[in-house]
Design a protein around this motif. Structure first.
Motif, short mmCIF file in Angstrom:
data_model
loop_
_atom_site.label_atom_id
_atom_site.label_comp_id
_atom_site.label_asym_id
_atom_site.label_seq_id
_atom_site.Cartn_x
_atom_site.Cartn_y
_atom_site.Cartn_z
N SER A 81 -28.62 25.18 10.35
CA SER A 81 -27.16 25.17 10.48
C SER A 81 -26.54 26.26 9.61
O SER A 81 -25.52 26.86 9.97
CB SER A 81 -26.61 23.81 10.07
OG SER A 81 -27.23 22.78 10.80
N ILE A 85 -23.33 28.97 10.75
CA ILE A 85 -21.94 28.79 10.34
C ILE A 85 -21.17 30.10 10.29
O ILE A 85 -20.05 30.19 10.82
CB ILE A 85 -21.88 28.06 8.98
CG1 ILE A 85 -22.38 26.62 9.15
CG2 ILE A 85 -20.46 28.06 8.42
CD1 ILE A 85 -22.60 25.88 7.84
N TYR A 103 -22.64 21.86 6.86
CA TYR A 103 -21.24 21.95 7.29
C TYR A 103 -20.28 21.53 6.17
O TYR A 103 -19.25 22.17 5.93
CB TYR A 103 -21.01 21.05 8.51
CG TYR A 103 -21.66 21.53 9.78
CD1 TYR A 103 -21.62 22.88 10.15
CD2 TYR A 103 -22.31 20.64 10.63
CE1 TYR A 103 -22.21 23.32 11.33
CE2 TYR A 103 -22.89 21.07 11.81
CZ TYR A 103 -22.85 22.41 12.15
OH TYR A 103 -23.44 22.83 13.32
N GLN A 107 -17.42 23.76 4.24
CA GLN A 107 -16.02 23.33 4.19
C GLN A 107 -15.51 23.30 2.75
O GLN A 107 -14.42 23.81 2.45
CB GLN A 107 -15.89 21.95 4.82
CG GLN A 107 -14.46 21.46 4.99
CD GLN A 107 -13.79 21.99 6.23
OE1 GLN A 107 -14.38 22.77 6.97
NE2 GLN A 107 -12.57 21.56 6.49
N LEU A 114 -13.70 23.45 9.54
CA LEU A 114 -14.38 22.84 10.67
C LEU A 114 -13.89 21.44 10.99
O LEU A 114 -13.42 20.71 10.12
CB LEU A 114 -15.88 22.77 10.38
CG LEU A 114 -16.58 24.09 10.01
CD1 LEU A 114 -18.00 23.80 9.54
CD2 LEU A 114 -16.59 25.04 11.20
N VAL A 234 -19.78 20.57 15.72
CA VAL A 234 -18.55 21.04 15.10
C VAL A 234 -17.95 22.23 15.84
O VAL A 234 -18.66 22.97 16.53
CB VAL A 234 -18.76 21.42 13.62
CG1 VAL A 234 -19.42 20.31 12.84
CG2 VAL A 234 -19.52 22.72 13.48
#
Length: 340
Positions: A81, A85, A103, A107, A114, A234
């Motif tokens: 991931s 991003i 994620y 953030q 997101l 997301v």
């Protein structure tokens, strides 16, 4: 560690599968899309890690459920991931599916803004584990002290799960060296003794067991991280605001895929075999791999279990030194639920 496979009650599974497949058959003819305004963006680049955590997505892709909603989905494989991003923020990817830890970190660090619009997977026994080879001197978790362990990305969900299991067995995560290595390369790294163990999800774990004789050292579905939420889907908040019909269409198809994957092992196996080359697994591997639970929502886009996702933040505080964070900042507040 004895290999554990998830087996569900046959009667419940058969009934639920029949209901899900019947519902999907009805939806696949349009699923409400025919009478709705068309999506703002009918061609999407969707990046996900090709693992069983994404089985709901691959079922939807394999069965044409996205096409039934007026969407052409271009699957983009990513190794983690973390690697997806930045490209998502830059606009190269419309939607991504990956682990919550990466994620949430992005953030909090303001590298992304997101929305988690759908849940992807909840860990089940055997789906994520630590593996060695038959002749390895590492036979217990305590033997990992001072050793190098392969992981696909630093400080991600697999690190978090491993750190939790190590700590519960009296091993400080800081006493282990973690090396970032893509999943497909881990078996060879084990064989060459470049690493002493590897943290792998399905189907890579079953593939390594079959090809190299990989030996499970520890199942990560235990203790504080039993039934832990692993993956979600997301979009950036900006993208969601600009493409509400597209997101709703994708969500409808994804939830159909989630429902099928959660009740029909045969469908999940077929989807993993049918993954675009070179990621599709063999039928033999598909038949023995463990599967996750795939949460399903009947609510609007963004209907996720807030309490379940808060667990991720809580464990991140414990093992990653994570600061104060409001998971609500990543949820579509009108749709998220307090529990479920």
């Amino acid at each position: 560690m004895k290999r554990i496979r998830r087996v569900r009650g046959r009667a419940l599974l058969a009934a639920a599968a029949a209901a899900a497949l019947a519902l999907t058959a009805g939806c696949s003819n349009g699923g409400g899309a025919a009478n709705a305004a068309p999506p703002e963006k009918p061609v999407l680049n969707v990046a996900v890690v090709p693992a069983v955590d994404s089985a709901g997505f691959f079922v939807a892709l394999d069965r044409g459920l996205f096409k039934a909603q007026g969407l052409t989905v271009n699957f983009v494989p990513v190794s983690s991931s973390e690697t997806a991003i930045a490209n998502q923020v830059a606009g190269a990817y419309d939607i991504t599916g990956g682990n919550y830890v990466s994620y949430i970190q992005a953030q909090q660090e303001h590298r992304a803004n997101l929305d988690i619009f759908a849940e992807g997977s909840v860990m089940e026994p055997g789906t994520q584990g630590i593996y060695t080879l038959p002749d390895s001197p590492v036979t217990t978790l305590a033997d990992l002290k001072g050793q190098t362990v392969a992981i696909n990305a630093p400080d991600n969900i697999l690190f978090l799960l491993t750190a939790s299991v190590l700590a519960e067995h009296g091993v400080s995560p800081g006493s282990v060296h973690f090396a970032s290595i893509p999943f497909p390369e881990m078996p060879d790294e084990l064989k060459s003794a470049a690493v002493s163990a590897a943290v792998m999800p399905e189907p890579y774990a079953s593939g390594a067991e079959e090809a190299q004789g990989g030996v499970p050292l520890a199942d990560l579905d235990q203790g504080a991280t039993t039934s832990f939420p692993v993956e979600g889907y997301v979009v950036t908040k900006k993208w969601a605001a600009e493409h509400p019909r597209t997101l709703a269409a994708f969500y409808r198809a994804l939830e159909q895929g989630q429902r099928i994957a959660d009740v029909s092992r045969a469908a999940a196996e077929q989807a993993m075999v049918a993954m675009p080359a070179p990621f599709g697994v063999s039928a033999e591997t598909a038949a023995v791999m463990a599967l996750d639970t795939y949460p399903v929502s009947t609510g609007p886009v963004g209907s996720v279990d807030k309490i379940r996702l808060q667990r991720v933040v809580d464990v991140m505080r414990q093992f990653l030194g994570f600061g104060k964070f409001d998971i609500g900042s990543m949820l579509m507040s009108s749709a998220s639920s307090a529990g479920g």
